[in-house]
Design a protein around this motif. Sequence first.
Motif, mmCIF file in Angstrom:
data_model
loop_
_atom_site.group_PDB
_atom_site.id
_atom_site.type_symbol
_atom_site.label_atom_id
_atom_site.label_comp_id
_atom_site.label_asym_id
_atom_site.label_seq_id
_atom_site.Cartn_x
_atom_site.Cartn_y
_atom_site.Cartn_z
ATOM 1 N N MET A 192 -9.062 -2.757 -1.680
ATOM 2 C CA MET A 192 -9.276 -1.888 -2.834
ATOM 3 C C MET A 192 -10.606 -2.174 -3.515
ATOM 4 O O MET A 192 -10.823 -1.748 -4.638
ATOM 5 C CB MET A 192 -8.139 -2.077 -3.852
ATOM 6 C CG MET A 192 -6.830 -1.466 -3.384
ATOM 7 S SD MET A 192 -5.421 -2.221 -4.174
ATOM 8 C CE MET A 192 -5.369 -1.407 -5.747
ATOM 9 N N ARG A 249 -2.676 -1.136 1.739
ATOM 10 C CA ARG A 249 -2.172 -1.471 3.069
ATOM 11 C C ARG A 249 -2.982 -0.728 4.119
ATOM 12 O O ARG A 249 -3.388 0.405 3.889
ATOM 13 C CB ARG A 249 -0.697 -1.061 3.194
ATOM 14 C CG ARG A 249 0.265 -2.029 2.534
ATOM 15 C CD ARG A 249 1.670 -1.496 2.684
ATOM 16 N NE ARG A 249 2.646 -2.450 2.152
ATOM 17 C CZ ARG A 249 3.561 -3.066 2.894
ATOM 18 N NH1 ARG A 249 3.640 -2.831 4.181
ATOM 19 N NH2 ARG A 249 4.408 -3.917 2.348
ATOM 20 N N MET A 281 6.200 10.522 -6.555
ATOM 21 C CA MET A 281 6.314 10.683 -5.116
ATOM 22 C C MET A 281 6.443 9.334 -4.412
ATOM 23 O O MET A 281 7.249 9.167 -3.489
ATOM 24 C CB MET A 281 5.076 11.407 -4.594
ATOM 25 C CG MET A 281 5.268 11.989 -3.225
ATOM 26 S SD MET A 281 3.665 12.253 -2.454
ATOM 27 C CE MET A 281 3.304 10.595 -1.954
ATOM 28 N N GLN A 282 5.657 8.354 -4.866
ATOM 29 C CA GLN A 282 5.727 7.048 -4.212
ATOM 30 C C GLN A 282 7.060 6.361 -4.476
ATOM 31 O O GLN A 282 7.581 5.661 -3.615
ATOM 32 C CB GLN A 282 4.556 6.193 -4.680
ATOM 33 C CG GLN A 282 3.253 6.704 -4.087
ATOM 34 C CD GLN A 282 2.070 5.853 -4.425
ATOM 35 O OE1 GLN A 282 1.896 5.445 -5.564
ATOM 36 N NE2 GLN A 282 1.235 5.578 -3.447
ATOM 37 N N TYR A 341 13.950 5.288 1.580
ATOM 38 C CA TYR A 341 14.191 4.108 2.419
ATOM 39 C C TYR A 341 15.366 3.290 1.901
ATOM 40 O O TYR A 341 15.684 2.242 2.451
ATOM 41 C CB TYR A 341 12.966 3.189 2.468
ATOM 42 C CG TYR A 341 11.711 3.826 2.985
ATOM 43 C CD1 TYR A 341 11.749 4.865 3.909
ATOM 44 C CD2 TYR A 341 10.465 3.382 2.557
ATOM 45 C CE1 TYR A 341 10.598 5.445 4.373
ATOM 46 C CE2 TYR A 341 9.302 3.957 3.030
ATOM 47 C CZ TYR A 341 9.368 4.986 3.933
ATOM 48 O OH TYR A 341 8.225 5.558 4.394
ATOM 49 N N ARG A 351 4.869 7.243 9.726
ATOM 50 C CA ARG A 351 5.680 6.375 8.874
ATOM 51 C C ARG A 351 7.130 6.874 8.819
ATOM 52 O O ARG A 351 8.069 6.082 8.828
ATOM 53 C CB ARG A 351 5.054 6.346 7.475
ATOM 54 C CG ARG A 351 5.727 5.426 6.502
ATOM 55 C CD ARG A 351 4.991 5.402 5.182
ATOM 56 N NE ARG A 351 4.874 6.744 4.606
ATOM 57 C CZ ARG A 351 4.169 7.037 3.522
ATOM 58 N NH1 ARG A 351 3.501 6.091 2.906
ATOM 59 N NH2 ARG A 351 4.104 8.261 3.064
ATOM 60 N N ALA A 384 1.675 15.134 -0.219
ATOM 61 C CA ALA A 384 0.519 14.245 -0.063
ATOM 62 C C ALA A 384 0.933 13.101 0.853
ATOM 63 O O ALA A 384 2.107 12.749 0.919
ATOM 64 C CB ALA A 384 0.091 13.718 -1.422
ATOM 65 N N ALA A 385 -0.043 12.545 1.557
ATOM 66 C CA ALA A 385 0.287 11.475 2.502
ATOM 67 C C ALA A 385 0.904 10.282 1.768
ATOM 68 O O ALA A 385 1.814 9.637 2.271
ATOM 69 C CB ALA A 385 -0.958 11.053 3.267
ATOM 70 N N GLY A 386 0.396 9.998 0.547
ATOM 71 C CA GLY A 386 0.969 8.917 -0.250
ATOM 72 C C GLY A 386 0.940 7.569 0.437
ATOM 73 O O GLY A 386 1.869 6.780 0.289
ATOM 74 N N LEU A 387 -0.132 7.314 1.185
ATOM 75 C CA LEU A 387 -0.258 5.993 1.819
ATOM 76 C C LEU A 387 -0.677 4.987 0.751
ATOM 77 O O LEU A 387 -1.415 5.334 -0.174
ATOM 78 C CB LEU A 387 -1.304 6.047 2.937
ATOM 79 C CG LEU A 387 -1.005 7.054 4.052
ATOM 80 C CD1 LEU A 387 -2.221 7.203 4.966
ATOM 81 C CD2 LEU A 387 0.205 6.627 4.860
ATOM 82 N N TYR A 388 -0.205 3.748 0.867
ATOM 83 C CA TYR A 388 -0.617 2.727 -0.088
ATOM 84 C C TYR A 388 -2.058 2.324 0.200
ATOM 85 O O TYR A 388 -2.367 1.906 1.316
ATOM 86 C CB TYR A 388 0.269 1.489 0.034
ATOM 87 C CG TYR A 388 1.688 1.687 -0.434
ATOM 88 C CD1 TYR A 388 2.113 2.911 -0.924
ATOM 89 C CD2 TYR A 388 2.592 0.643 -0.394
ATOM 90 C CE1 TYR A 388 3.409 3.089 -1.355
ATOM 91 C CE2 TYR A 388 3.893 0.815 -0.822
ATOM 92 C CZ TYR A 388 4.298 2.039 -1.303
ATOM 93 O OH TYR A 388 5.581 2.214 -1.734
ATOM 94 N N PRO A 389 -2.940 2.442 -0.787
ATOM 95 C CA PRO A 389 -4.350 2.130 -0.518
ATOM 96 C C PRO A 389 -4.579 0.657 -0.175
ATOM 97 O O PRO A 389 -5.590 0.320 0.426
ATOM 98 C CB PRO A 389 -5.055 2.525 -1.825
ATOM 99 C CG PRO A 389 -3.987 2.581 -2.850
ATOM 100 C CD PRO A 389 -2.715 2.945 -2.136
ATOM 101 N N TYR A 421 11.251 11.269 5.409
ATOM 102 C CA TYR A 421 10.775 12.314 4.507
ATOM 103 C C TYR A 421 9.248 12.289 4.481
ATOM 104 O O TYR A 421 8.648 11.246 4.304
ATOM 105 C CB TYR A 421 11.335 12.062 3.105
ATOM 106 C CG TYR A 421 11.386 13.283 2.217
ATOM 107 C CD1 TYR A 421 12.589 13.922 1.961
ATOM 108 C CD2 TYR A 421 10.241 13.780 1.626
ATOM 109 C CE1 TYR A 421 12.642 15.044 1.143
ATOM 110 C CE2 TYR A 421 10.286 14.902 0.809
ATOM 111 C CZ TYR A 421 11.500 15.527 0.564
ATOM 112 O OH TYR A 421 11.552 16.637 -0.246
ATOM 113 N N PHE A 424 6.057 13.863 2.487
ATOM 114 C CA PHE A 424 5.739 14.564 1.241
ATOM 115 C C PHE A 424 4.475 15.406 1.384
ATOM 116 O O PHE A 424 3.742 15.303 2.372
ATOM 117 C CB PHE A 424 5.562 13.563 0.100
ATOM 118 C CG PHE A 424 6.843 12.880 -0.282
ATOM 119 C CD1 PHE A 424 7.635 13.368 -1.291
ATOM 120 C CD2 PHE A 424 7.251 11.732 0.388
ATOM 121 C CE1 PHE A 424 8.813 12.741 -1.648
ATOM 122 C CE2 PHE A 424 8.433 11.093 0.037
ATOM 123 C CZ PHE A 424 9.210 11.610 -0.981
#
Lengths: 265, 299
Positions: free
Chosen positions: B297, A100, B194-195, B202, A156, A93-98, A89, A91
Amino acid sequence: MSDAPTTTPVIEARGLDLVFETADGPVHALKDVDLTIRKGDFVSFIGPSGCGKTTFLRVIADLEHPTGGTVTVNGMTPEAARKARAYGYVFQAAGLYPWRTIGGNIRLPLEIMGYSRAEQAERVARVLELVELSGFAKKYPWQLSGGMQQRASIARALAFDADILLMDEPFGALDEIVRDRLNEELLRLWHRTEKTIGFVTHSIPEAVYLSTRIVVMSPRPGRITDVIESPLPRERPLDIRDTPEFIEVAHRVREGLREGHGREE
Amino acid sequence: MTRSILPVLTVVTVILAIWYAACIPVNAQWTRDQAARAGVELTLRDIVADTLGQQRPRLPAPHQVAQELWASTWVEETQGRRGIVNTGTLSNRSLIFHGWVTLSATLLGFAMGTAMGLVLAIGIVHNRAMDRSVMPWAIASQTIPILALAPMIIVVLNAVGITGLIPKAIIAAYLSFFPVVVGMVKGLRAPDAMQLDLLRTYNASGPETLLKLRLPASMPYLFASLKIGIAASLVGIIVAELPTGAVSGLGARLLAGSYFGQTLQIWSALFAAAIVAASLVGLVGLVQRITLRRMGMAT
């Protein structure tokens, strides 16, 4: 693409209904939706906001539960299909974990699905190459442009072996030029991977350029008003958008959208 | 770094100036009384000089506090009869000894409070019943004055045979768990829908979601909570050392000082506590910087 009934249906919806109970009363997000998506199809869902196109994608993904009708994914219920990890899926927004790196973000589903370390590395390298981000594995998301981030999020979704790719306005937040390039890349990727793709968009040129079938939807209640089989060949250079066939399909989509809109205004 | 030095120095200078100025009127009464008793006339100069150097001033001057701090740490340990140089153990008259007693209890209480806060926050985020029931109790617990509660905790635990470090640490944990709960509930809920949906696609389990999404996303909140928590823990230990007949620790020094009117001892213990607190908060800040940089971060 042919309409031959021999091609296996991957996603099948029959009389699908979904009513959200809200404080302002029930909202009919989907009403009596029938649709069959065959293996290898590139199906776009287009319509104004509130027409239920995203909701329909989320029902397929088992992120929303229909209040009536049936839907099967690979012959299973959406829940079973989700648990069998049948789809990737993407989405809005890319929604990448900042926290990682790009490589780490793509590894996330692989870690959860229990792939070995060696296979994780091999797959990350492969999908990064597929979305033309090789060499960015060790970068953090904030070091990439919006378009590159969205490509990473597609990588991903491709990292594990799901035959279905569900994309919810993945390029909606990007500018026209980047969007054109990503559309081209997505088509190439679809050819190489032979996935079945469900793609939500509100751009007519995008829908016509990408799809083998275009599902036109209209709001209140969310329903399908037209399903257009694209006469365009599978091989599509960007300048196909200037051909009469393309313009004709685009016209039909626009007509379908206007019709759906006219009924409620 | 260098840009912040000038403002900091300015503020410190102003504070010292106000402090010195305040010493004169506060301590002048005693100086005048002494002079009147001895039948001596005092000039303004004499008054100023005397108020800044009394043996037991109402408000000791900054340099007196600094001298006392030095004398009760370095001088006491190196030259004192009971100092570490002469006896091999820390002197029970030195602030290093008392500071360590307080510090060790603070760290234990902080660890206990943080662990408890984390467990409660994870429970609140994952369990509807806990979500509804725990927070009001956590808030209520902080409205009870710790000064009233501390002696009771000590007495009750004493009655069941628990003495020493543990009762003090429990009081510190009682204060330090709260900011961790509040911060971590917010932090664990920081990931947007969303996250969470992504992990659902998954088919990730609850523990996987916690480990891979909620906990990493909560790190900035965690460190903000830890800074408040460790300071609260130190306050808890000092309060626990005050009314309970403790003979060691900075709180005991404060109490002994007030019994005998030893303002210098009180102020030097206060400053020792402030130094310990600032070092602890600074240490948490350092760990925060390193952790967030490693997570990509860093700001």
